[in-house]
Enzyme design. Structure first.
Site, PDB file in Angstrom:
ATOM      1  N   ASN A  15       8.755  -4.513   8.520  1.00  0.00           N
ATOM      2  CA  ASN A  15       9.413  -3.343   9.112  1.00  0.00           C
ATOM      3  C   ASN A  15       8.400  -2.418   9.781  1.00  0.00           C
ATOM      4  OD1 ASN A  15      12.440  -3.124   8.737  1.00  0.00           O
ATOM      5  ND2 ASN A  15      11.820  -3.840   6.713  1.00  0.00           N
ATOM      6  N   LEU A  96       9.391   8.351  -5.605  1.00  0.00           N
ATOM      7  CA  LEU A  96       8.756   9.624  -5.261  1.00  0.00           C
ATOM      8  C   LEU A  96       9.413  10.756  -6.039  1.00  0.00           C
ATOM      9  CD1 LEU A  96       8.650   8.961  -1.420  1.00  0.00           C
ATOM     10  CD2 LEU A  96       6.697   8.913  -2.987  1.00  0.00           C
ATOM     11  N   ASN A 110      13.907   6.290   5.163  1.00  0.00           N
ATOM     12  CA  ASN A 110      13.677   5.057   4.394  1.00  0.00           C
ATOM     13  C   ASN A 110      14.642   3.978   4.874  1.00  0.00           C
ATOM     14  OD1 ASN A 110      12.801   3.355   2.159  1.00  0.00           O
ATOM     15  ND2 ASN A 110      14.730   3.846   1.150  1.00  0.00           N
ATOM     16  N   HIS A 112      16.654   0.632   3.397  1.00  0.00           N
ATOM     17  CA  HIS A 112      17.043   0.014   2.123  1.00  0.00           C
ATOM     18  C   HIS A 112      17.935  -1.191   2.419  1.00  0.00           C
ATOM     19  CE1 HIS A 112      17.828  -0.240  -2.135  1.00  0.00           C
ATOM     20  NE2 HIS A 112      19.107  -0.379  -1.869  1.00  0.00           N
ATOM     21  N   THR A 144      15.890  11.926  -0.006  1.00  0.00           N
ATOM     22  CA  THR A 144      16.053  13.106  -0.858  1.00  0.00           C
ATOM     23  C   THR A 144      15.533  12.733  -2.251  1.00  0.00           C
ATOM     24  OG1 THR A 144      18.299  12.406  -1.381  1.00  0.00           O
ATOM     25  CG2 THR A 144      18.053  13.969   0.437  1.00  0.00           C
ATOM     26  N   ASP A 148      17.227   6.166  -3.111  1.00  0.00           N
ATOM     27  CA  ASP A 148      18.076   5.465  -2.140  1.00  0.00           C
ATOM     28  C   ASP A 148      19.357   6.244  -1.847  1.00  0.00           C
ATOM     29  OD1 ASP A 148      16.180   3.435  -2.031  1.00  0.00           O
ATOM     30  OD2 ASP A 148      17.086   2.356  -3.694  1.00  0.00           O
TER      31      ASP A 148
HETATM   32  C1  GAR Z   1      12.596  -4.660   3.154  1.00  0.00           C
HETATM   33  O1  GAR Z   1      13.674  -5.553   2.976  1.00  0.00           O
HETATM   34  C2  GAR Z   1      13.041  -3.258   2.790  1.00  0.00           C
HETATM   35  O2  GAR Z   1      14.356  -2.965   3.152  1.00  0.00           O
HETATM   36  C3  GAR Z   1      12.870  -3.276   1.309  1.00  0.00           C
HETATM   37  O3  GAR Z   1      11.662  -3.973   1.079  1.00  0.00           O
HETATM   38  C4  GAR Z   1      11.493  -4.924   2.117  1.00  0.00           C
HETATM   39  C5  GAR Z   1      10.111  -4.747   2.710  1.00  0.00           C
HETATM   40  O4  GAR Z   1       9.815  -5.772   3.625  1.00  0.00           O
HETATM   41  N1  GAR Z   1      12.819  -1.949   0.771  1.00  0.00           N
HETATM   42  C6  GAR Z   1      13.322  -1.612  -0.417  1.00  0.00           C
HETATM   43  O5  GAR Z   1      13.843  -2.401  -1.168  1.00  0.00           O
HETATM   44  C7  GAR Z   1      13.154  -0.143  -0.769  1.00  0.00           C
HETATM   45  N2  GAR Z   1      14.171   0.276  -1.683  1.00  0.00           N
HETATM   46  P1  GAR Z   1       8.653  -5.592   4.688  1.00  0.00           P
HETATM   47  O6  GAR Z   1       7.388  -5.217   3.914  1.00  0.00           O
HETATM   48  O7  GAR Z   1       8.535  -6.944   5.313  1.00  0.00           O
HETATM   49  O8  GAR Z   1       9.065  -4.527   5.650  1.00  0.00           O
END
Ligand code: GAR
Length: 200
Positions: A15, A96, A110, A112, A144, A148
């Site tokens: 991401n 956090l 963020n 999710h 916030t 999530d």
């Molecule tokens: C992504 O799927 C993101 O949505 C998730 O971790 C992955 C990171 O992938 N985030 C969460 O679960 C946060 N609650 P990446 O390092 O390849 O972007």
């Protein structure tokens, strides 16, 4: 003025890469990458950012034990020279405190991997499958104090197919994450909080 973006990531940072690619592709983008911060020195996101010439900050959470406030104070100290306007959490896997989220209220977003408010926390793909959901997806939201949670800025949705596993769902949702997050950041940095809805 172009907004300076700090991207927080803990892992491979796909991401993060999608955000950076979008910010750097167009001269008229309202944001620019200022720094990538990770709690993991060995994370792929750090190696990639360094290779791109993007500033990096590593703050290992482990020496702080359960003292999240001290960990966050160290992150703030690391961020300060890079003067970010916006923080994008992109697979940053540390909770956090309200102290940190309040300090960045309205300036931290963020991504999710679920259609919030469903499936806050971990194992979102398996939980969507177990529930027999017909649709699944991802959400970008303002951060916030609650995990999530926070105002939704965009969602992208796929149909759950017969035979889908948590792994196939994760892979298909990730492709959408890479479309949704840059689209939301582009609007958010321009001061536009109108939610975006995408279909996979
Ligand atoms: C992504 O799927 C993101 O949505 C998730 O971790 C992955 C990171 O992938 N985030 C969460 O679960 C946060 N609650 P990446 O390092 O390849 O972007």
């Amino acid at each position: 003025m172009t907004k300076r973006v700090a991207i927080f990531a803990s892992g491979g940072g796909s991401n993060m890469r999608a955000l950076v690619a979008d910010m750097t592709a167009a001269a008229d983008h309202p944001a620019q990458p200022a720094v990538v911060l990770s709690n993991n020195a060995d994370a792929g996101c750090i190696a990639w950012a360094k290779g791109q010439g993007i500033a990096t900050v590593v703050v290992d959470h482990r020496p702080y034990g359960g003292d999240r406030a001290a960990f966050e104070a160290a992150m703030m100290q690391g961020l300060a020279p890079h003067a970010p306007d916006i923080i994008c959490l992109a697979g940053f896997m540390r909770k956090l405190t309200a102290g940190f989220t309040d300090a960045w209220a309205g300036r931290m977003i963020n991504i999710h991997p679920s259609l919030l408010p469903k499936y806050k926390g971990l194992h979102t793909h398996a939980r969507a499958l177990e529930a027999g959901d017909a649709h699944h997806g991802c959400t970008v939201h303002e951060v916030t104090a609650a995990l999530d949670d926070g105002p939704i800025l965009g969602q992208a949705q796929i149909d759950v197919a017969p035979g889908d596993t948590a792994a196939t769902l994760a892979a298909r949702v990730l492709v959408l994450e890479h479309r949704l997050y840059p689209a939301v950041l582009r609007r958010f940095a321009a001061g536009d909080r109108t939610p975006i809805n995408l279909q996979g």
